[in-house]
Design an enzyme around this catalytic site. Sequence first.
Site, short mmCIF file in Angstrom:
data_model
loop_
_atom_site.label_atom_id
_atom_site.label_comp_id
_atom_site.label_asym_id
_atom_site.label_seq_id
_atom_site.Cartn_x
_atom_site.Cartn_y
_atom_site.Cartn_z
N ARG A 1 8.59 -3.61 1.70
CA ARG A 1 7.30 -3.44 1.69
C ARG A 1 7.01 -1.87 1.50
NH1 ARG A 1 1.74 -5.01 2.84
NH2 ARG A 1 0.79 -3.90 4.19
N LYS B 1 -3.64 -10.05 7.60
CA LYS B 1 -3.86 -10.01 9.06
C LYS B 1 -5.54 -10.55 9.37
CE LYS B 1 -0.64 -6.52 10.36
NZ LYS B 1 -0.46 -5.00 11.31
N ARG C 1 3.65 -8.59 3.24
CA ARG C 1 4.37 -8.43 4.49
C ARG C 1 5.07 -9.87 4.70
NH1 ARG C 1 -1.05 -7.60 5.52
NH2 ARG C 1 -1.39 -5.33 6.42
N HIS D 1 -4.43 -3.39 3.48
CA HIS D 1 -4.77 -2.43 4.50
C HIS D 1 -6.18 -2.52 4.71
CE1 HIS D 1 -0.85 0.14 4.03
NE2 HIS D 1 -0.72 -1.06 4.78
N HIS E 1 10.28 -5.33 5.91
CA HIS E 1 9.09 -4.35 6.25
C HIS E 1 9.52 -3.25 5.38
CE1 HIS E 1 5.45 -3.16 7.54
NE2 HIS E 1 5.82 -1.96 7.95
N TYR F 1 1.75 6.53 2.16
CA TYR F 1 2.70 6.43 0.84
C TYR F 1 2.14 7.43 0.00
CZ TYR F 1 3.39 1.79 2.99
OH TYR F 1 3.80 0.96 3.73
#
Length: 317
Positions: free
Chosen positions: A263, A191, A169, A286, A260, A295
Amino acid sequence: MTQGKLPKILKDFLIYLTTITGKSQRTRNEYQYDLVLVFRFLKAVQEDLPTNEIHKVDISDITIDWIKELSLEDLYLFLEYCEVQRQNSAAARARKVATLKSFFKYLKGKRRLIDENIAEELEAPKLGKRKPVYLNMEEATVFIHSIEGRLHSKRDLCMMMFLLNLGIRVTELCSLNLNSIQDRKVTVIGKGNKERTVYLNDACMTALESYLKERHIFKGSGEEPLFVSQKGTRLTRQTVAKIVKKINVAALQRDNLTPHKLRHTSATMMYKAGADIRSLQHILGHSSVATTQIYTHIEDEQIQEVMNNNPFNNLIM
Protein backbone atom coordinates in the site's frame (compact mmCIF):
# COMPACT_ATOMS: atom_id res chain seq x y z
CA MET A 1 -9.59 -12.51 30.00
CA THR A 2 -13.01 -13.68 28.89
CA GLN A 3 -15.79 -11.27 27.99
CA GLY A 4 -17.80 -12.42 31.03
CA LYS A 5 -15.16 -11.19 33.47
CA LEU A 6 -15.02 -7.68 32.09
CA PRO A 7 -16.55 -4.89 34.19
CA LYS A 8 -19.90 -3.71 32.83
CA ILE A 9 -18.67 -0.20 32.08
CA LEU A 10 -15.96 -1.62 29.83
CA LYS A 11 -18.41 -3.94 28.07
CA ASP A 12 -20.70 -0.97 27.42
CA PHE A 13 -17.83 1.04 25.94
CA LEU A 14 -16.75 -1.81 23.64
CA ILE A 15 -20.31 -2.25 22.36
CA TYR A 16 -20.45 1.52 21.71
CA LEU A 17 -17.23 1.31 19.69
CA THR A 18 -18.55 -1.26 17.23
CA THR A 19 -22.26 -0.43 17.04
CA ILE A 20 -22.11 3.38 17.11
CA THR A 21 -18.65 4.46 15.93
CA GLY A 22 -18.24 1.57 13.47
CA LYS A 23 -14.86 0.38 14.75
CA SER A 24 -13.72 -2.99 13.46
CA GLN A 25 -13.53 -6.07 15.69
CA ARG A 26 -9.75 -5.86 15.50
CA THR A 27 -9.75 -2.25 16.77
CA ARG A 28 -12.25 -3.18 19.46
CA ASN A 29 -9.93 -5.98 20.65
CA GLU A 30 -7.02 -3.52 20.82
CA TYR A 31 -9.05 -1.10 22.95
CA GLN A 32 -10.10 -3.97 25.21
CA TYR A 33 -6.51 -5.15 25.62
CA ASP A 34 -5.30 -1.65 26.55
CA LEU A 35 -8.09 -0.93 29.03
CA VAL A 36 -7.88 -4.33 30.71
CA LEU A 37 -4.14 -3.73 31.14
CA VAL A 38 -4.55 -0.26 32.66
CA PHE A 39 -7.29 -1.45 35.05
CA ARG A 40 -5.22 -4.43 36.19
CA PHE A 41 -2.10 -2.31 36.65
CA LEU A 42 -3.81 0.43 38.68
CA LYS A 43 -5.66 -2.09 40.82
CA ALA A 44 -2.39 -3.95 41.44
CA VAL A 45 -0.74 -0.68 42.52
CA GLN A 46 -3.63 0.15 44.87
CA GLU A 47 -3.54 -3.31 46.45
CA ASP A 48 0.26 -3.46 46.53
CA LEU A 49 0.43 -6.51 44.27
CA PRO A 50 3.53 -7.41 42.20
CA THR A 51 3.22 -5.93 38.69
CA ASN A 52 4.80 -9.01 37.13
CA GLU A 53 1.63 -10.91 38.04
CA ILE A 54 -1.00 -8.38 36.97
CA HIS A 55 -2.44 -10.91 34.52
CA LYS A 56 -3.95 -12.58 37.62
CA VAL A 57 -5.68 -9.40 38.84
CA ASP A 58 -9.47 -9.62 38.79
CA ILE A 59 -11.10 -6.44 37.45
CA SER A 60 -14.68 -7.71 37.18
CA ASP A 61 -15.66 -5.66 40.26
CA ILE A 62 -14.47 -2.32 38.86
CA THR A 63 -17.23 0.30 38.91
CA ILE A 64 -17.63 3.89 37.82
CA ASP A 65 -17.00 4.97 41.44
CA TRP A 66 -13.57 3.29 41.28
CA ILE A 67 -12.83 5.06 38.01
CA LYS A 68 -13.87 8.42 39.49
CA GLU A 69 -11.07 8.08 42.05
CA LEU A 70 -8.37 7.88 39.36
CA SER A 71 -6.16 10.86 38.61
CA LEU A 72 -4.08 12.09 35.68
CA GLU A 73 -0.98 11.03 37.66
CA ASP A 74 -2.31 7.45 37.73
CA LEU A 75 -2.46 7.43 33.94
CA TYR A 76 1.10 8.73 33.65
CA LEU A 77 2.21 6.08 36.14
CA PHE A 78 0.66 3.47 33.85
CA LEU A 79 2.48 4.88 30.82
CA GLU A 80 5.76 4.79 32.74
CA TYR A 81 5.11 1.13 33.56
CA CYS A 82 4.48 0.43 29.87
CA GLU A 83 7.72 2.14 28.88
CA VAL A 84 10.07 0.85 31.61
CA GLN A 85 8.76 -2.59 32.51
CA ARG A 86 6.94 -3.65 29.37
CA GLN A 87 9.39 -1.80 27.11
CA ASN A 88 6.60 -0.57 24.87
CA SER A 89 7.65 1.62 21.97
CA ALA A 90 6.53 5.23 21.70
CA ALA A 91 4.00 4.17 19.07
CA ALA A 92 2.53 1.48 21.35
CA ARG A 93 2.27 3.96 24.24
CA ALA A 94 0.68 6.54 21.95
CA ARG A 95 -2.00 3.99 21.06
CA LYS A 96 -2.71 3.46 24.76
CA VAL A 97 -3.05 7.21 25.24
CA ALA A 98 -5.55 7.31 22.36
CA THR A 99 -7.50 4.45 23.98
CA LEU A 100 -7.64 6.22 27.35
CA LYS A 101 -8.71 9.50 25.77
CA SER A 102 -11.48 7.77 23.87
CA PHE A 103 -12.70 5.88 26.95
CA PHE A 104 -12.82 8.90 29.27
CA LYS A 105 -14.39 11.05 26.56
CA TYR A 106 -17.13 8.42 26.30
CA LEU A 107 -17.66 8.38 30.07
CA LYS A 108 -18.03 12.16 30.28
CA GLY A 109 -19.47 13.16 26.91
CA LYS A 110 -21.72 10.24 26.02
CA ARG A 111 -22.69 8.73 29.37
CA ARG A 112 -22.34 11.75 31.70
CA LEU A 113 -20.92 9.40 34.33
CA ILE A 114 -17.95 11.54 35.38
CA ASP A 115 -17.61 15.27 36.02
CA GLU A 116 -13.97 15.55 35.02
CA ASN A 117 -12.19 13.98 32.06
CA ILE A 118 -8.73 13.31 33.51
CA ALA A 119 -7.44 12.00 30.17
CA GLU A 120 -8.16 15.29 28.40
CA GLU A 121 -4.74 16.68 29.33
CA LEU A 122 -2.94 13.35 28.89
CA GLU A 123 -0.05 13.83 26.47
CA ALA A 124 1.12 11.16 24.07
CA PRO A 125 4.84 10.44 23.59
CA LYS A 126 6.31 12.25 20.64
CA LEU A 127 6.74 10.04 17.61
CA GLY A 128 9.58 10.55 15.20
CA LYS A 129 8.39 11.08 11.64
CA ARG A 130 9.00 7.85 9.81
CA LYS A 131 9.15 7.63 6.06
CA PRO A 132 6.91 4.89 4.69
CA VAL A 133 8.79 1.75 3.65
CA TYR A 134 8.09 0.85 0.03
CA LEU A 135 9.42 -0.98 -3.03
CA ASN A 136 11.02 0.92 -5.87
CA MET A 137 9.76 0.35 -9.41
CA GLU A 138 12.41 -2.26 -10.21
CA GLU A 139 11.67 -4.25 -7.04
CA ALA A 140 7.92 -4.07 -7.63
CA THR A 141 8.40 -5.34 -11.19
CA VAL A 142 10.47 -8.31 -10.01
CA PHE A 143 7.88 -9.00 -7.29
CA ILE A 144 5.01 -9.09 -9.79
CA HIS A 145 6.82 -11.12 -12.46
CA SER A 146 7.80 -13.80 -9.93
CA ILE A 147 4.13 -14.70 -9.37
CA GLU A 148 3.87 -16.37 -12.78
CA GLY A 149 4.04 -20.15 -12.52
CA ARG A 150 3.00 -20.23 -8.85
CA LEU A 151 0.02 -22.21 -7.58
CA HIS A 152 -3.06 -19.95 -7.81
CA SER A 153 -0.97 -17.46 -9.79
CA LYS A 154 -3.98 -15.80 -11.49
CA ARG A 155 -5.66 -15.06 -8.16
CA ASP A 156 -2.47 -13.95 -6.45
CA LEU A 157 -1.48 -11.72 -9.35
CA CYS A 158 -4.91 -10.08 -9.31
CA MET A 159 -4.66 -9.41 -5.56
CA MET A 160 -1.16 -7.96 -5.86
CA MET A 161 -2.22 -5.76 -8.79
CA PHE A 162 -5.12 -4.45 -6.71
CA LEU A 163 -2.82 -3.71 -3.76
CA LEU A 164 -0.21 -1.99 -5.91
CA ASN A 165 -2.54 -0.10 -8.25
CA LEU A 166 -5.39 0.81 -5.92
CA GLY A 167 -3.46 1.27 -2.68
CA ILE A 168 -6.22 -0.47 -0.73
CA ARG A 169 -5.78 -1.94 2.74
CA VAL A 170 -5.53 -5.72 3.05
CA THR A 171 -8.78 -5.84 5.06
CA GLU A 172 -10.48 -3.87 2.26
CA LEU A 173 -9.11 -6.30 -0.30
CA CYS A 174 -10.45 -9.31 1.61
CA SER A 175 -13.88 -7.73 2.07
CA LEU A 176 -14.39 -7.15 -1.69
CA ASN A 177 -17.35 -9.02 -3.14
CA LEU A 178 -18.12 -9.94 -6.75
CA ASN A 179 -20.77 -7.23 -6.81
CA SER A 180 -18.28 -4.65 -5.51
CA ILE A 181 -17.11 -4.26 -9.10
CA GLN A 182 -19.28 -2.48 -11.64
CA ASP A 183 -17.74 -1.86 -15.06
CA ARG A 184 -14.31 -0.36 -14.32
CA LYS A 185 -15.10 0.82 -10.79
CA VAL A 186 -14.80 -0.94 -7.45
CA THR A 187 -16.63 0.05 -4.27
CA VAL A 188 -14.33 -0.23 -1.28
CA ILE A 189 -15.57 -0.37 2.32
CA GLY A 190 -12.94 1.38 4.44
CA LYS A 191 -12.49 2.22 8.10
CA GLY A 192 -15.69 3.12 9.91
CA ASN A 193 -17.67 1.42 7.11
CA LYS A 194 -17.05 4.42 4.86
CA GLU A 195 -17.53 3.70 1.18
CA ARG A 196 -15.34 5.03 -1.59
CA THR A 197 -15.22 4.29 -5.30
CA VAL A 198 -11.88 3.58 -6.97
CA TYR A 199 -11.21 3.31 -10.71
CA LEU A 200 -9.76 0.07 -12.10
CA ASN A 201 -6.95 0.74 -14.56
CA ASP A 202 -5.99 -1.54 -17.47
CA ALA A 203 -3.54 -3.60 -15.39
CA CYS A 204 -6.23 -4.36 -12.80
CA MET A 205 -8.85 -5.18 -15.44
CA THR A 206 -6.54 -7.55 -17.30
CA ALA A 207 -5.54 -9.37 -14.09
CA LEU A 208 -9.19 -9.51 -12.95
CA GLU A 209 -10.52 -10.94 -16.22
CA SER A 210 -7.80 -13.61 -16.19
CA TYR A 211 -8.51 -14.54 -12.56
CA LEU A 212 -12.30 -14.77 -12.94
CA LYS A 213 -11.90 -17.48 -15.61
CA GLU A 214 -10.46 -19.91 -13.05
CA ARG A 215 -11.83 -18.53 -9.76
CA HIS A 216 -12.73 -21.19 -7.16
CA ILE A 217 -16.42 -21.68 -6.38
CA PHE A 218 -17.55 -20.00 -3.17
CA LYS A 219 -18.96 -22.59 -0.77
CA GLY A 220 -20.05 -20.31 2.06
CA SER A 221 -23.18 -18.26 2.71
CA GLY A 222 -23.92 -14.57 2.34
CA GLU A 223 -22.43 -12.27 -0.28
CA GLU A 224 -19.97 -13.85 -2.68
CA PRO A 225 -16.38 -12.73 -2.02
CA LEU A 226 -14.18 -11.71 -4.93
CA PHE A 227 -11.12 -13.57 -3.69
CA VAL A 228 -11.75 -17.18 -2.72
CA SER A 229 -9.46 -19.86 -1.28
CA GLN A 230 -9.03 -23.33 -2.75
CA LYS A 231 -11.49 -24.54 -0.10
CA GLY A 232 -14.09 -22.07 -1.33
CA THR A 233 -13.88 -19.66 1.60
CA ARG A 234 -13.23 -15.90 1.77
CA LEU A 235 -9.53 -15.12 2.10
CA THR A 236 -8.41 -13.57 5.38
CA ARG A 237 -5.84 -10.81 5.85
CA GLN A 238 -3.53 -13.34 7.53
CA THR A 239 -3.67 -15.57 4.43
CA VAL A 240 -2.94 -12.64 2.11
CA ALA A 241 0.01 -11.66 4.34
CA LYS A 242 1.38 -15.21 4.02
CA ILE A 243 1.00 -15.05 0.23
CA VAL A 244 2.92 -11.75 0.11
CA LYS A 245 5.61 -13.26 2.31
CA LYS A 246 6.02 -16.31 0.04
CA ILE A 247 6.27 -14.17 -3.09
CA ASN A 248 8.80 -11.93 -1.35
CA VAL A 249 10.97 -14.88 -0.27
CA ALA A 250 11.05 -16.19 -3.84
CA ALA A 251 11.57 -12.82 -5.52
CA LEU A 252 13.17 -10.13 -3.35
CA GLN A 253 13.84 -11.35 0.18
CA ARG A 254 13.12 -7.88 1.54
CA ASP A 255 12.88 -7.63 5.32
CA ASN A 256 9.32 -8.12 6.55
CA LEU A 257 7.45 -7.23 3.37
CA THR A 258 3.75 -6.95 4.19
CA PRO A 259 0.54 -6.02 2.33
CA HIS A 260 0.66 -2.67 4.11
CA LYS A 261 4.08 -1.96 2.59
CA LEU A 262 2.59 -2.67 -0.83
CA ARG A 263 0.00 0.00 0.00
CA HIS A 264 2.88 2.35 0.84
CA THR A 265 4.48 1.42 -2.48
CA SER A 266 1.29 2.23 -4.38
CA ALA A 267 0.79 5.58 -2.66
CA THR A 268 4.42 6.63 -3.08
CA MET A 269 4.52 5.73 -6.75
CA MET A 270 1.23 7.52 -7.45
CA TYR A 271 2.53 10.65 -5.74
CA LYS A 272 5.80 10.50 -7.66
CA ALA A 273 3.80 10.14 -10.87
CA GLY A 274 2.04 13.42 -10.17
CA ALA A 275 -1.06 12.53 -8.13
CA ASP A 276 -2.28 15.54 -6.15
CA ILE A 277 -2.66 15.14 -2.41
CA ARG A 278 -6.49 15.39 -2.39
CA SER A 279 -6.92 12.72 -5.06
CA LEU A 280 -4.49 10.51 -3.17
CA GLN A 281 -6.44 11.07 0.04
CA HIS A 282 -9.62 9.82 -1.64
CA ILE A 283 -7.93 6.82 -3.28
CA LEU A 284 -6.35 5.71 0.00
CA GLY A 285 -9.46 6.37 2.08
CA HIS A 286 -7.77 8.67 4.60
CA SER A 287 -10.13 10.72 6.78
CA SER A 288 -7.44 13.37 7.23
CA VAL A 289 -5.14 14.79 4.56
CA ALA A 290 -2.42 14.93 7.24
CA THR A 291 -2.18 11.13 7.06
CA THR A 292 -1.77 11.26 3.30
CA GLN A 293 1.04 13.80 3.58
CA ILE A 294 3.52 11.16 4.76
CA TYR A 295 3.76 10.22 1.08
CA THR A 296 4.93 13.69 0.07
CA HIS A 297 8.44 12.93 1.30
CA ILE A 298 11.24 13.51 -1.21
CA GLU A 299 14.12 11.11 -1.56
CA ASP A 300 17.60 12.28 -0.55
CA GLU A 301 18.78 11.47 -4.07
CA GLN A 302 16.11 13.73 -5.54
CA ILE A 303 17.10 16.55 -3.21
CA GLN A 304 20.74 16.12 -4.25
CA GLU A 305 19.73 16.16 -7.90
CA VAL A 306 17.76 19.40 -7.43
CA MET A 307 20.76 21.02 -5.74
CA ASN A 308 23.13 19.85 -8.49
CA ASN A 309 20.79 21.20 -11.16
CA ASN A 310 20.59 24.63 -9.55
CA PRO A 311 21.90 27.04 -12.26
CA PHE A 312 24.08 28.77 -9.69
CA ASN A 313 25.96 25.51 -9.26
CA ASN A 314 27.75 26.36 -12.50
CA LEU A 315 29.12 29.60 -11.16
CA ILE A 316 32.82 29.45 -10.36
CA MET A 317 34.18 32.09 -8.03
